[in-house]
Design an enzyme around this catalytic site. Sequence first.
Site, PDB file in Angstrom:
ATOM      1  N   GLU A  18      -3.782   3.529   6.721  1.00 32.74           N
ATOM      2  CA  GLU A  18      -3.710   3.101   5.034  1.00 32.74           C
ATOM      3  C   GLU A  18      -5.005   4.885   4.553  1.00 32.74           C
ATOM      4  O   GLU A  18      -4.639   4.987   3.946  1.00 32.74           O
ATOM      5  CB  GLU A  18      -4.872   2.239   5.054  1.00 32.74           C
ATOM      6  CG  GLU A  18      -5.166   1.558   3.276  1.00 32.74           C
ATOM      7  CD  GLU A  18      -5.666   0.503   2.872  1.00 32.74           C
ATOM      8  OE1 GLU A  18      -4.832  -0.685   3.579  1.00 32.74           O
ATOM      9  OE2 GLU A  18      -6.013   0.416   1.987  1.00 32.74           O
ATOM     10  N   ARG A  21       0.449  -1.316  -0.052  1.00 34.00           N
ATOM     11  CA  ARG A  21       0.357  -0.355   0.547  1.00 34.00           C
ATOM     12  C   ARG A  21       1.288   0.931  -0.371  1.00 34.00           C
ATOM     13  O   ARG A  21       0.180   2.166   0.984  1.00 34.00           O
ATOM     14  CB  ARG A  21      -0.997   0.141   1.288  1.00 34.00           C
ATOM     15  CG  ARG A  21      -1.976  -1.468   1.294  1.00 34.00           C
ATOM     16  CD  ARG A  21      -2.249  -0.833  -0.331  1.00 34.00           C
ATOM     17  NE  ARG A  21      -3.545  -2.712   0.111  1.00 34.00           N
ATOM     18  CZ  ARG A  21      -2.845  -3.250  -0.663  1.00 34.00           C
ATOM     19  NH1 ARG A  21      -1.722  -3.144  -1.462  1.00 34.00           N
ATOM     20  NH2 ARG A  21      -3.710  -4.827   0.090  1.00 34.00           N
ATOM     21  N   SER A  27     -10.614  -0.233   4.258  1.00 30.35           N
ATOM     22  CA  SER A  27      -9.727   0.003   4.872  1.00 30.35           C
ATOM     23  C   SER A  27      -8.791   1.097   5.671  1.00 30.35           C
ATOM     24  O   SER A  27      -8.220   2.311   5.473  1.00 30.35           O
ATOM     25  CB  SER A  27      -8.562  -0.696   5.173  1.00 30.35           C
ATOM     26  OG  SER A  27      -8.666  -2.306   4.579  1.00 30.35           O
TER      27      SER A  27
END
Length: 290
Positions: A285, A167, A215
């Site tokens: 995130e 990510r 998320s």
Amino acid sequence: MGWIDKEENVDLSRLCTIKIGGKAKSVYLPETVDDIKNLISESREREKPFVPLGTGSNIVFSDGVLDYIFVSTKKLKKYRLEEKDGYIYIHAQAGVSFKTIVSLVKKYNLEGFEYLSGIPATIGGAVVMNAGAFGSQISDIIRQVEWIDGEGRLHQLKREEIDFGYRKSPFQGGGFVYSAVIRLKKSRKDIPQIIKSHLEERNKKQPLDKPTSGSTFKNPPEKPAGYLLEKAGLKGYRIGNVAFSEKHANFMVNLGGGRFKELKELIELAERRVGELYQIKLEKEIKVVE
Ligand SMILES: Cc1cc2nc3c(=O)[nH]c(=O)nc-3n(C[C@H](O)[C@H](O)[C@H](O)COP(=O)(O)OP(=O)(O)OC[C@H]3O[C@@H](n4cnc5c(N)ncnc54)[C@H](O)[C@@H]3O)c2cc1C
């Protein structure tokens, strides 16, 4: 600055999937590399944050009026297909949605994208976040990225020149992802059927019936963030009208009329509790724009 289409006084809640936020004074809709270069210099000259926008599926906004250089990719939706050396290459501008890619993948029965189907991203947002699922990520199929850096210089980067992580990408540091080339191949498998079962899997695990920002935290190396949040008693935990979902503890949901203040308190509570219980520092995130 030359003429660039813009919208004024825009509800930020319309620009993100969790549907929370105040107003954007202006949202620009560039169509060319030069437009984006101009917006970058505008943001530097006026010392205002430069904020590109994809689908808004991993971004949250504060309440109040934000006078930033918001840059929509709504007018950057061109793509073309190229067949070369047994592969199909999709050249896509930043604003092309994953939905569009999925429809191409199904139409031509292409392999390599099936695990990413269902992520509500644009190409630009996905490259920046290195979006992924079921062990694959977009960096696996990227061949090239056109990126305009924070000083307005255009770079054509090959996959080998880009340091992607979990990510993570170098593009999170600023600038604008203008386009990307992904490489797929014709498959003998039944790709539409594989996609269908992935979507069913997602539906079982994710609260797709409510506005959500995906998320909230990255998975720390020790354990998945959802597991830690659940153990910390936060699955389904609600502050005002924002909650960690009953279905997936790492997904925040807007239960209706949720406010940024509630969302922020929820994030801080989670960081504190998981820190105290497990001595693990959760890393966000989602991108918070305030
Ligand atoms: C229901 C749901 C399910 C999800 N499932 C997954 C999943 O399985 N896997 C996963 O990885 N993620 C998932 N996400 C999160 C999200 O979809 C991804 O992070 C996605 O890549 C974000 O794309 P976006 O276009 O919405 O970007 P945005 O949320 O609009 O932006 C994300 C960040 O990228 C920046 N950005 C956007 N476009 C550009 C550009 N062209 N140039 C430079 N910066 C840019 C923004 O400023 C922001 O900082 C999910 C989200 C939701 C709501």
